[in-house]
Design a protein around this motif. Sequence first.
Motif, PDB file in Angstrom:
ATOM      1  N   VAL A 296       0.862  -1.182   0.000  1.00  0.00           N
ATOM      2  CA  VAL A 296       0.000   0.000   0.000  1.00  0.00           C
ATOM      3  C   VAL A 296       0.898   1.231   0.000  1.00  0.00           C
ATOM      4  CG1 VAL A 296      -1.822   1.289   1.182  1.00  0.00           C
ATOM      5  CG2 VAL A 296      -1.770  -1.204   1.351  1.00  0.00           C
ATOM      6  N   ALA A 297       0.686   2.132  -0.955  1.00  0.00           N
ATOM      7  CA  ALA A 297       1.392   3.423  -0.965  1.00  0.00           C
ATOM      8  C   ALA A 297       0.700   4.319   0.062  1.00  0.00           C
ATOM      9  CB  ALA A 297       1.342   4.045  -2.346  1.00  0.00           C
ATOM     10  N   LEU A 298       1.436   4.703   1.110  1.00  0.00           N
ATOM     11  CA  LEU A 298       0.842   5.474   2.210  1.00  0.00           C
ATOM     12  C   LEU A 298       0.936   6.978   2.000  1.00  0.00           C
ATOM     13  CD1 LEU A 298       2.251   3.388   5.214  1.00  0.00           C
ATOM     14  CD2 LEU A 298      -0.046   3.264   4.209  1.00  0.00           C
ATOM     15  N   THR A 299       2.130   7.459   1.656  1.00  0.00           N
ATOM     16  CA  THR A 299       2.351   8.890   1.427  1.00  0.00           C
ATOM     17  C   THR A 299       3.387   9.040   0.332  1.00  0.00           C
ATOM     18  OG1 THR A 299       4.184   9.130   3.012  1.00  0.00           O
ATOM     19  CG2 THR A 299       1.944   9.436   3.880  1.00  0.00           C
ATOM     20  N   LYS A 300       3.414  10.223  -0.253  1.00  0.00           N
ATOM     21  CA  LYS A 300       4.469  10.532  -1.227  1.00  0.00           C
ATOM     22  C   LYS A 300       4.730  12.027  -1.212  1.00  0.00           C
ATOM     23  CE  LYS A 300       2.837  11.191  -5.788  1.00  0.00           C
ATOM     24  NZ  LYS A 300       2.524  10.696  -7.113  1.00  0.00           N
ATOM     25  N   ARG A 301       5.990  12.371  -1.466  1.00  0.00           N
ATOM     26  CA  ARG A 301       6.370  13.775  -1.593  1.00  0.00           C
ATOM     27  C   ARG A 301       7.676  13.845  -2.365  1.00  0.00           C
ATOM     28  NH1 ARG A 301      10.601  15.367   1.545  1.00  0.00           N
ATOM     29  NH2 ARG A 301      11.142  14.077   3.331  1.00  0.00           N
ATOM     30  N   GLU A 302       7.897  14.974  -3.002  1.00  0.00           N
ATOM     31  CA  GLU A 302       9.164  15.160  -3.689  1.00  0.00           C
ATOM     32  C   GLU A 302      10.254  15.457  -2.652  1.00  0.00           C
ATOM     33  OE1 GLU A 302       9.507  17.231  -7.387  1.00  0.00           O
ATOM     34  OE2 GLU A 302       7.332  17.146  -7.694  1.00  0.00           O
ATOM     35  N   SER A 303      11.441  14.969  -2.919  1.00  0.00           N
ATOM     36  CA  SER A 303      12.570  15.204  -2.027  1.00  0.00           C
ATOM     37  C   SER A 303      12.956  16.670  -2.057  1.00  0.00           C
ATOM     38  CB  SER A 303      13.762  14.341  -2.468  1.00  0.00           C
ATOM     39  OG  SER A 303      14.899  14.675  -1.708  1.00  0.00           O
TER      40      SER A 303
ATOM     41  N   LEU B 122      14.002  13.270  -7.345  1.00  0.00           N
ATOM     42  CA  LEU B 122      13.620  12.078  -6.582  1.00  0.00           C
ATOM     43  C   LEU B 122      12.335  12.333  -5.808  1.00  0.00           C
ATOM     44  CD1 LEU B 122      16.859  10.653  -4.933  1.00  0.00           C
ATOM     45  CD2 LEU B 122      15.581   9.725  -6.853  1.00  0.00           C
ATOM     46  N   GLY B 123      11.522  11.301  -5.763  1.00  0.00           N
ATOM     47  CA  GLY B 123      10.342  11.327  -4.918  1.00  0.00           C
ATOM     48  C   GLY B 123      10.511  10.325  -3.794  1.00  0.00           C
ATOM     49  N   LEU B 124       9.907  10.610  -2.663  1.00  0.00           N
ATOM     50  CA  LEU B 124       9.943   9.716  -1.507  1.00  0.00           C
ATOM     51  C   LEU B 124       8.551   9.125  -1.315  1.00  0.00           C
ATOM     52  CD1 LEU B 124      11.978  12.000   0.919  1.00  0.00           C
ATOM     53  CD2 LEU B 124      12.830  10.285  -0.701  1.00  0.00           C
ATOM     54  N   VAL B 125       8.507   7.809  -1.232  1.00  0.00           N
ATOM     55  CA  VAL B 125       7.228   7.119  -1.090  1.00  0.00           C
ATOM     56  C   VAL B 125       7.290   6.232   0.146  1.00  0.00           C
ATOM     57  CG1 VAL B 125       5.557   5.576  -2.177  1.00  0.00           C
ATOM     58  CG2 VAL B 125       6.898   7.140  -3.599  1.00  0.00           C
ATOM     59  N   GLU B 126       6.387   6.489   1.085  1.00  0.00           N
ATOM     60  CA  GLU B 126       6.262   5.638   2.274  1.00  0.00           C
ATOM     61  C   GLU B 126       5.253   4.541   1.931  1.00  0.00           C
ATOM     62  OE1 GLU B 126       5.395   6.213   6.995  1.00  0.00           O
ATOM     63  OE2 GLU B 126       4.104   7.287   5.590  1.00  0.00           O
ATOM     64  N   VAL B 127       5.646   3.298   2.192  1.00  0.00           N
ATOM     65  CA  VAL B 127       4.777   2.171   1.845  1.00  0.00           C
ATOM     66  C   VAL B 127       4.602   1.234   3.036  1.00  0.00           C
ATOM     67  CG1 VAL B 127       5.439   2.239  -0.594  1.00  0.00           C
ATOM     68  CG2 VAL B 127       6.625   0.690   0.958  1.00  0.00           C
ATOM     69  N   SER B 128       3.481   0.560   3.014  1.00  0.00           N
ATOM     70  CA  SER B 128       3.218  -0.530   3.943  1.00  0.00           C
ATOM     71  C   SER B 128       3.440  -1.819   3.172  1.00  0.00           C
ATOM     72  CB  SER B 128       1.772  -0.461   4.430  1.00  0.00           C
ATOM     73  OG  SER B 128       1.406  -1.663   5.073  1.00  0.00           O
ATOM     74  N   LEU B 129       4.261  -2.692   3.723  1.00  0.00           N
ATOM     75  CA  LEU B 129       4.468  -4.023   3.165  1.00  0.00           C
ATOM     76  C   LEU B 129       4.018  -5.012   4.212  1.00  0.00           C
ATOM     77  CD1 LEU B 129       8.047  -3.660   1.642  1.00  0.00           C
ATOM     78  CD2 LEU B 129       5.859  -3.439   0.467  1.00  0.00           C
ATOM     79  N   ARG B 130       3.055  -5.839   3.855  1.00  0.00           N
ATOM     80  CA  ARG B 130       2.544  -6.834   4.791  1.00  0.00           C
ATOM     81  C   ARG B 130       2.554  -8.190   4.110  1.00  0.00           C
ATOM     82  NH1 ARG B 130      -2.294  -4.668   8.190  1.00  0.00           N
ATOM     83  NH2 ARG B 130      -3.427  -6.127   6.899  1.00  0.00           N
ATOM     84  N   LEU B 131       2.971  -9.195   4.864  1.00  0.00           N
ATOM     85  CA  LEU B 131       2.955 -10.571   4.363  1.00  0.00           C
ATOM     86  C   LEU B 131       1.865 -11.352   5.083  1.00  0.00           C
ATOM     87  CD1 LEU B 131       6.650 -11.865   4.097  1.00  0.00           C
ATOM     88  CD2 LEU B 131       5.070 -11.385   2.238  1.00  0.00           C
ATOM     89  N   PHE B 132       1.154 -12.157   4.300  1.00  0.00           N
ATOM     90  CA  PHE B 132       0.104 -13.017   4.824  1.00  0.00           C
ATOM     91  C   PHE B 132       0.426 -14.454   4.472  1.00  0.00           C
ATOM     92  CE2 PHE B 132      -1.757  -8.879   4.253  1.00  0.00           C
ATOM     93  CZ  PHE B 132      -2.568  -8.712   5.375  1.00  0.00           C
TER      94      PHE B 132
ATOM     95  N   GLY C 139      10.967   4.570   0.335  1.00  0.00           N
ATOM     96  CA  GLY C 139      11.860   4.379  -0.798  1.00  0.00           C
ATOM     97  C   GLY C 139      11.964   5.632  -1.649  1.00  0.00           C
ATOM     98  N   MET C 140      13.019   5.664  -2.444  1.00  0.00           N
ATOM     99  CA  MET C 140      13.241   6.760  -3.386  1.00  0.00           C
ATOM    100  C   MET C 140      12.868   6.279  -4.785  1.00  0.00           C
ATOM    101  SD  MET C 140      16.914   8.152  -1.954  1.00  0.00           S
ATOM    102  CE  MET C 140      17.681   6.523  -2.015  1.00  0.00           C
ATOM    103  N   ILE C 141      12.045   7.068  -5.450  1.00  0.00           N
ATOM    104  CA  ILE C 141      11.591   6.755  -6.808  1.00  0.00           C
ATOM    105  C   ILE C 141      11.933   7.942  -7.693  1.00  0.00           C
ATOM    106  CG2 ILE C 141       9.607   6.124  -8.263  1.00  0.00           C
ATOM    107  CD1 ILE C 141      10.206   4.048  -6.066  1.00  0.00           C
ATOM    108  N   GLY C 142      12.504   7.650  -8.852  1.00  0.00           N
ATOM    109  CA  GLY C 142      12.861   8.729  -9.775  1.00  0.00           C
ATOM    110  C   GLY C 142      11.646   9.430 -10.326  1.00  0.00           C
ATOM    111  N   CYS C 143      11.775  10.767 -10.465  1.00  0.00           N
ATOM    112  CA  CYS C 143      10.729  11.559 -11.111  1.00  0.00           C
ATOM    113  C   CYS C 143      10.877  11.446 -12.612  1.00  0.00           C
ATOM    114  CB  CYS C 143      10.845  13.011 -10.676  1.00  0.00           C
ATOM    115  SG  CYS C 143      10.502  13.279  -8.919  1.00  0.00           S
ATOM    116  N   ASP C 144       9.807  11.690 -13.304  1.00  0.00           N
ATOM    117  CA  ASP C 144       9.799  11.624 -14.773  1.00  0.00           C
ATOM    118  C   ASP C 144      10.776  12.655 -15.325  1.00  0.00           C
ATOM    119  OD1 ASP C 144       9.274  11.587 -17.506  1.00  0.00           O
ATOM    120  OD2 ASP C 144       7.112  11.400 -17.223  1.00  0.00           O
TER     121      ASP C 144
END
Length: 148
Positions: A103-110, A116-126, A140-145
């Motif tokens: 789940v992508a929780l939040t995002k903002r540009e660095s 670079l963009g910063l994306v906070e994610v939830s990773l859950r295993l079931f 994580g850091m994700i490149g901007c277009d």
Amino acid sequence: MQYFESIVVGQTMRAGAYEVNCADALDFASKYDPQPFHLSDEGTVGTPFERLSISGWQTCAIAMRLYVDHVLSLVDSKGGLGVDKLRWPRPVYPGDVLTLEYVALTKRESRSRPGLGLVEVSLRLFNQDDQLVMDMTTTGMIGCDPKR
């Protein structure tokens, strides 16, 4: 290839079906987490585990594998900044089949790293019974277009 701009906060995805292998669990534990309950059924005596359980760190490695295969391989990933929360609410046993929920929780540009963009994610295993076995929040850091 997707960029930071294409990530939608609230986007949720389930992926993978990773079967935990006993030989891999023993190999991992003997190298990295040689606690008795990760090495044999006998080592679980006096612990909350029913039988040999895999290391939580191996659980994280499995989550990372599924995350790379099903999410990060599709975006311009530039690495991670760290883990903010990590919990293992239930043990994982050899033979369990694990599924990742992202789940992508939040995002903002660095502010300090243009492009670079910063994306906070939830990773859950079931596990195969849809029981939560790992809950992690990471950024994580994700490149901007580059065309924008």
